[in-house]
Design a protein around this motif. Structure first.
Motif, short mmCIF file in Angstrom:
data_model
loop_
_atom_site.label_atom_id
_atom_site.label_comp_id
_atom_site.label_asym_id
_atom_site.label_seq_id
_atom_site.Cartn_x
_atom_site.Cartn_y
_atom_site.Cartn_z
N LEU A 202 36.84 -18.79 17.06
CA LEU A 202 35.49 -18.87 17.60
C LEU A 202 34.55 -17.94 16.84
O LEU A 202 33.39 -18.30 16.58
CB LEU A 202 35.51 -18.52 19.10
N ALA A 203 35.04 -16.76 16.47
CA ALA A 203 34.22 -15.85 15.66
C ALA A 203 33.93 -16.47 14.30
O ALA A 203 32.81 -16.33 13.77
CB ALA A 203 34.93 -14.51 15.50
N LEU A 204 34.91 -17.16 13.74
CA LEU A 204 34.71 -17.82 12.45
C LEU A 204 33.64 -18.90 12.55
O LEU A 204 32.80 -19.06 11.66
CB LEU A 204 36.03 -18.42 11.97
N GLU A 205 33.66 -19.64 13.66
CA GLU A 205 32.64 -20.67 13.86
C GLU A 205 31.25 -20.06 14.00
O GLU A 205 30.25 -20.71 13.67
CB GLU A 205 32.99 -21.52 15.08
N ARG A 206 31.19 -18.84 14.51
CA ARG A 206 29.90 -18.15 14.63
C ARG A 206 29.52 -17.42 13.33
O ARG A 206 28.52 -16.71 13.29
CB ARG A 206 29.95 -17.13 15.78
N ASP A 207 30.35 -17.59 12.31
CA ASP A 207 30.14 -16.94 11.00
C ASP A 207 30.25 -15.42 11.09
O ASP A 207 29.69 -14.70 10.26
CB ASP A 207 28.79 -17.34 10.39
N LEU A 209 32.56 -13.26 10.17
CA LEU A 209 33.79 -13.27 9.38
C LEU A 209 34.59 -11.99 9.56
O LEU A 209 35.82 -12.03 9.67
CB LEU A 209 33.44 -13.49 7.91
N GLY A 210 33.92 -10.84 9.61
CA GLY A 210 34.63 -9.58 9.76
C GLY A 210 35.42 -9.52 11.06
O GLY A 210 36.60 -9.13 11.08
N GLN A 211 34.78 -9.91 12.16
CA GLN A 211 35.45 -9.93 13.45
C GLN A 211 36.59 -10.93 13.44
O GLN A 211 37.69 -10.66 13.98
CB GLN A 211 34.44 -10.28 14.56
N ALA A 212 36.37 -12.09 12.83
CA ALA A 212 37.41 -13.12 12.79
C ALA A 212 38.65 -12.61 12.08
O ALA A 212 39.78 -12.76 12.58
CB ALA A 212 36.87 -14.37 12.11
N MET A 213 38.47 -12.01 10.91
CA MET A 213 39.62 -11.55 10.14
C MET A 213 40.38 -10.45 10.87
O MET A 213 41.61 -10.38 10.83
CB MET A 213 39.17 -11.08 8.76
N GLN A 214 39.66 -9.58 11.55
CA GLN A 214 40.30 -8.52 12.33
C GLN A 214 41.16 -9.13 13.44
O GLN A 214 42.30 -8.69 13.69
CB GLN A 214 39.24 -7.59 12.93
N LEU A 215 40.64 -10.14 14.11
CA LEU A 215 41.38 -10.79 15.20
C LEU A 215 42.61 -11.53 14.66
O LEU A 215 43.68 -11.50 15.29
CB LEU A 215 40.46 -11.74 15.95
N GLY A 232 44.18 -19.57 10.73
CA GLY A 232 42.87 -18.95 10.88
C GLY A 232 42.57 -17.99 9.75
O GLY A 232 41.45 -17.99 9.20
N GLU A 233 43.56 -17.18 9.37
CA GLU A 233 43.34 -16.25 8.27
C GLU A 233 43.02 -17.02 6.99
O GLU A 233 42.14 -16.63 6.20
CB GLU A 233 44.56 -15.37 8.04
N LEU A 235 41.58 -19.93 6.71
CA LEU A 235 40.20 -20.43 6.78
C LEU A 235 39.21 -19.31 6.51
O LEU A 235 38.18 -19.52 5.85
CB LEU A 235 39.94 -21.04 8.16
N GLY A 236 39.53 -18.11 7.01
CA GLY A 236 38.66 -16.97 6.73
C GLY A 236 38.63 -16.65 5.24
O GLY A 236 37.56 -16.35 4.68
N ARG A 237 39.78 -16.72 4.58
CA ARG A 237 39.82 -16.48 3.14
C ARG A 237 39.04 -17.55 2.38
O ARG A 237 38.40 -17.26 1.36
CB ARG A 237 41.27 -16.45 2.66
N LEU A 238 39.09 -18.79 2.88
CA LEU A 238 38.26 -19.83 2.26
C LEU A 238 36.78 -19.47 2.36
O LEU A 238 36.03 -19.62 1.39
CB LEU A 238 38.50 -21.19 2.95
N ALA A 239 36.39 -19.00 3.55
CA ALA A 239 34.99 -18.63 3.72
C ALA A 239 34.60 -17.47 2.80
O ALA A 239 33.44 -17.36 2.37
CB ALA A 239 34.73 -18.26 5.18
N GLN A 240 35.56 -16.60 2.49
CA GLN A 240 35.31 -15.50 1.56
C GLN A 240 35.41 -15.93 0.10
O GLN A 240 35.19 -15.13 -0.80
CB GLN A 240 36.32 -14.37 1.81
N GLN A 241 35.77 -17.19 -0.10
CA GLN A 241 35.99 -17.76 -1.43
C GLN A 241 37.11 -17.03 -2.18
O GLN A 241 37.14 -17.00 -3.41
CB GLN A 241 34.70 -17.78 -2.25
N ASP A 242 38.06 -16.50 -1.43
CA ASP A 242 39.27 -15.92 -2.00
C ASP A 242 40.33 -17.02 -1.97
O ASP A 242 41.22 -17.04 -1.12
CB ASP A 242 39.71 -14.71 -1.17
N PHE A 243 40.22 -17.96 -2.91
CA PHE A 243 40.99 -19.19 -2.82
C PHE A 243 42.48 -18.98 -3.04
O PHE A 243 43.31 -19.67 -2.45
CB PHE A 243 40.43 -20.22 -3.80
N ASN A 244 42.86 -18.02 -3.88
CA ASN A 244 44.27 -17.79 -4.13
C ASN A 244 44.96 -17.26 -2.87
O ASN A 244 46.02 -17.77 -2.47
CB ASN A 244 44.44 -16.78 -5.27
N THR A 245 44.35 -16.27 -2.21
CA THR A 245 44.94 -15.74 -0.97
C THR A 245 44.88 -16.78 0.13
O THR A 245 45.81 -16.90 0.95
CB THR A 245 44.20 -14.47 -0.53
#
Length: 383
Positions: A202-207, A209-215, A232-233, A235-245
């Motif tokens: 839900l945090a990821l959907e609200r953009d 990202l920091g809260q989402a990754m912590q959760l 979920g993690e 998807l968060g890495r995708l949002a950070q454009q850290d595609f390898n992780t």
């Protein structure tokens, strides 16, 4: 030496005493049975099996010891053997709710969710509270979201498993796109891995990202085997454009959720964005193997077809995906790539991947691939 190693390396004092008594009285069935139960309680299932075999050489196993043998088999990953034994016992004792629960549990491990749901009747739920969550989980696998949610709401205040029910309800309601209700139930069991994952999504959907990754990190600490937390993690890495992780996290999620077509699909897109088309194709094909009617997976393979110059295959798969779903986003992407390609010479993979990274709705908007990844998470509930 940690406690786990000690437990596995040497018998507990109580078990050792029983074994010593058996050495002095090797045909004492009561001692052998008690030792087998103690071994199982100590997690020493191989020793439990050995003792049960010893008992059986002297006398046929009583139903309680047959049940113990099945529990031991289940604990060692021999689910088919366990289910056969539980089924035979239930035929002899059809009103035993604990046998019904054990058989349902073994059936669920073998992906026979329909049988499990049929076994988990109201009397079983009353006698064995863990059966409530198991029935909800099996209904979820069968796509019976509304029924699973109704069952959860009936038992959300249960004195013993209310917290587990609330955490499961949070997951179900998230998959049903009921975000506010999902958050409310997640907050009832905020330390549960499922609740933490839902709050992260839900945090990821609200953009946020920091809260989402912590959760997500907390969810994985609470349950390292939570496939949804790893999803979920990723998807968060995708949002950070850290595609390898992201690709590594999503591969882990798919391994933990092997029958979850949406997770394989999301993993595939991470590999596309990471420039590994062969691995991406493999992940998309796995999603399609799970559900032959999954349009997004078929369209995604068509995208890799274009990138890998399999134009006839790309055209065929694009049209097939659009027949399954006229709004299939991956097929629309493949269609656009085919139109771009017409009459053009070779394009580098980097240029084609740039299309996936093109933001929609302005420079700060989500990319096409990120939208598909989030969409695949929602689709996963139905696949």
């Amino acid at each position: 030496m940690d406690g786990t190693t000690q437990r596995l390396d040497s018998p507990s004092p109580r078990l050792q005493r029983l074994l010593d008594y058996i050495d002095a009285d090797p045909t004492n069935l009561a001692l052998i049975g008690d030792a087998a139960k103690r071994a199982a309680d100590d997690g020493r299932y191989v020793e439990c099996d050995t003792l049960l075999n010893r008992y059986e050489q002297l006398q046929p196993l009583a139903p309680a010891l047959m049940n113990l043998r099945a529990v031991s088999a289940l604990s060692q990953g021999r689910s088919s053997e366990a289910r056969a034994t539980f089924a035979a016992l239930l035929l002899e004792h059809p009103d035993d709710p604990f046998l019904a629960y054990n058989l349902a549990y073994a059936s669920a491990l073998l992906d026979d969710y329909a049988t499990a749901v049929d076994l988990l009747t109201d009397p079983v739920l009353d006698a064995q509270p863990d059966a409530i969550v198991l029935r909800m989980q099996c209904m979820h696998h069968l796509g019976m979201l509304d029924a699973a949610i109704d069952l959860g709401k009936q038992h959300a205040e249960h004195a013993i498993v209310g917290g587990q029910v609330a955490g499961m309800l949070a997951t179900l309601l998230f998959d049903a796109a009921e975000g506010d209700q999902a958050e409310a139930f997640a907050m009832r069991a905020p330390a549960a891995a499922g609740s933490l994952t839902v709050l992260g999504l839900l945090a990821l959907e609200r953009d946020d990202l920091g809260q989402a990754m912590q959760l997500f990190r907390k969810a994985m600490e609470a349950d390292p085997a939570s496939g949804r937390a790893h999803l979920g993690e990723g998807l968060g890495r995708l949002a950070q454009q850290d595609f390898n992780t992201a690709a590594m996290s999503l591969d882990k999620a798919a391994a933990l959720l092997p029958g979850h077509a949406g997770t394989w699909l999301t993993s595939g897109w991470a590999h596309v964005l990471n420039g590994d088309l062969d691995t991406a194709r493999d992940r998309f094909e796995r999603a399609l193997d799970i559900d032959r009617g999954f349009a997004e997976a078929l369209g995604a393979i068509a995208v890799t077809d274009v990138y890998q110059h399999r134009i006839d295959d790309a055209q065929r798969r694009t049209q097939a995906a659009l027949r399954l779903d006229r709004e299939c986003l991956s097929a629309i992407m493949a269609q656009g790539l085919l139109l771009q390609r017409a009459g053009q010479t070779d394009r580098s993979v980097e240029l084609r991947l740039a299309l996936l990274n093109h933001p929609l709705g302005g420079e700060q908007g989500p990319t096409i691939a990120q939208i598909m990844a989030k969409r695949s998470l929602r689709d996963a509930a139905n696949h």
